[in-house]
Design an enzyme around this catalytic site. Structure first.
Site, mmCIF file in Angstrom:
data_model
loop_
_atom_site.group_PDB
_atom_site.id
_atom_site.type_symbol
_atom_site.label_atom_id
_atom_site.label_comp_id
_atom_site.label_asym_id
_atom_site.label_seq_id
_atom_site.Cartn_x
_atom_site.Cartn_y
_atom_site.Cartn_z
ATOM 1 N N CYS A 1 0.110 -1.689 0.357
ATOM 2 C CA CYS A 1 -0.213 -0.279 0.473
ATOM 3 C C CYS A 1 0.665 1.166 0.253
ATOM 4 O O CYS A 1 0.496 2.387 -0.598
ATOM 5 C CB CYS A 1 -1.119 0.117 1.436
ATOM 6 S SG CYS A 1 -1.950 -1.233 1.104
ATOM 7 N N ARG B 1 -7.573 -4.923 -3.132
ATOM 8 C CA ARG B 1 -7.125 -3.261 -3.820
ATOM 9 C C ARG B 1 -8.111 -3.250 -5.067
ATOM 10 O O ARG B 1 -7.917 -3.736 -5.816
ATOM 11 C CB ARG B 1 -5.983 -4.217 -4.463
ATOM 12 C CG ARG B 1 -5.040 -3.744 -3.096
ATOM 13 C CD ARG B 1 -3.276 -4.207 -3.934
ATOM 14 N NE ARG B 1 -3.161 -4.559 -2.504
ATOM 15 C CZ ARG B 1 -2.045 -3.515 -1.591
ATOM 16 N NH1 ARG B 1 -2.178 -2.190 -1.433
ATOM 17 N NH2 ARG B 1 -1.810 -4.132 -1.259
HETATM 18 C C1 BEZ Z 1 0.659 -4.784 2.306
HETATM 19 O O1 BEZ Z 1 1.934 -4.167 2.163
HETATM 20 O O2 BEZ Z 1 0.197 -4.021 1.812
HETATM 21 C C2 BEZ Z 1 -0.628 -5.464 2.508
HETATM 22 C C3 BEZ Z 1 -0.022 -6.949 2.876
HETATM 23 C C4 BEZ Z 1 -0.837 -7.879 2.984
HETATM 24 C C5 BEZ Z 1 -2.192 -7.953 3.512
HETATM 25 C C6 BEZ Z 1 -2.611 -6.066 3.244
HETATM 26 C C7 BEZ Z 1 -1.729 -5.470 2.701
#
Ligand code: BEZ
Length: 218
Positions: free
Chosen positions: A55, A132
């Protein structure tokens, strides 16, 4: 465990062609109402959580391309279950570490009322985060495209811009965007619905597969 009776899987709540449901929420730029963004394009997207690796890369990449969205008369609006103060702290960290200020609104959706209405919530019972999802909403408030990526795969900002370019070119020209289309490349003519044109075409394909300028695509 899936709870598919009470919650649609991600991206399944709404369809292309639906009017995006209106809502009001607190955001990093103050209270926002979705319908106030009409008359411009809007990319509304959810992310699983603040302070997570993928993110963070998405927000840095989007903030760096903010001018490209503006140039397409398109606003950005992000959303997650995290609190407004978590968003503020994350944006401050992004600014200090990556040298870029995120100025588009990030909404808090602690009860997931917006996430559920838009099918942004994971179907996994154990995970109340949004996945997402990305909604491309036109100036009339109509959902024109949507994408859904898992938490462990970041979105492509060039592809988000290409989707916008494609939708805007389709509207401007009444033409179709072929595979791998990029701005400036030829588009396709909508296929004929006229049997006489089908039989009268000079070759096997030109009645349905023809560039907008007239040529036939290989
Ligand atoms: C992330 O890296 O943004 C992420 C990875 C796994 C679960 C939630 C967010």
């Amino acid at each position: 465990m899936n709870d598919q009776n009470s919650m649609p899987p991600p991206c399944a709540g709404l369809r292309i062609g639906d009017i995006a449901p209106d809502f009001e929420a607190r955001s990093t730029i103050g209270p926002v109402r979705l319908s106030a963004f009409r008359k411009r394009w809007l990319v509304l997207f959810s992310h699983p959580a603040d302070f997570t690796p993928v993110c963070t890369t998405e927000f840095v990449a989007l903030a760096r391309e903010a001018a490209a969205f503006e140039a397409r008369d398109c606003a950005l609006m992000a959303l997650s279950v995290d609190s407004l103060f978590s968003h503020f702290a994350w944006l401050r960290m992004i600014r200090d570490r990556f040298g870029v200020e995120v100025r588009f609104p990030i909404l808090e959706d602690p009860t997931l009322v917006i996430g559920r209405a838009f099918g942004m919530v994971s179907a996994q019972d154990s995970d109340s985060a949004t996945v997402r999802t990305t909604f491309f909403i036109d100036p009339e408030g109509v959902i024109r495209a949507m994408t859904c990526y898992p938490a462990n795969l970041g979105r492509s900002v060039p592809e988000m811009l290409r989707i916008l370019d494609g939708l805007q070119a389709i509207d401007a020209k009444g033409a179709l965007a072929p595979a791998n289309w990029q701005p400036g490349e030829p588009m396709l003519r909508p296929p004929s619905h006229d049997l006489d044109e089908v039989y009268g075409a000079g070759d096997m394909t030109s009645w349905f597969l023809r560039e907008d300028g007239g040529g036939v695509r290989a």
